[in-house]
Enzyme design. Structure first.
Site: not given
Length: 102
Positions: A27, A45
């Site tokens: 990320r 997520n």
């Protein structure tokens, strides 16, 4: 990106990235790549182990971002991308950010 918005070239995609993509800095790397490409949106997520990305930009920017999502981070083992076009009207994002897990 301002010119893209004025010319109607702005597109939005929701991308689900499946594979080994959590717990490896995916990320954070995604945020850095999005900033480098000048795209907006978010990344988070998912509980199922996937990563979800909402990305907005020109068709060329989205193609580059999707290519990166698929193979741009060497620590990631991406099995597949599920790309969904988000039809207008859609919210316009001001920047790209990391969201909490959903």
């Amino acid at each position: 990106m301002e010119d893209d918005q004025k010319d109607g070239m702005l597109e939005t995609r929701l991308v689900r990235v499946r594979g080994l993509v959590q717990g490896i800095g995916y990320r954070e790397a995604c945020v850095r790549r999005a900033h480098a490409l000048g795209v907006t949106g978010w990344v988070r997520n998912r509980i199922d182990g996937s990563v979800e990305v909402m990305v907005q930009g020109s068709p060329e920017q989205l193609a580059e971002m999707c290519a990166w999502l698929s193979e741009g981070m060497s620590a990631a083992l991406v099995d597949r991308l599920e790309v969904t076009e988000v039809p207008p009207p859609f919210a316009r994002f001001e920047h790209f950010e990391r969201l909490p897990t959903l």
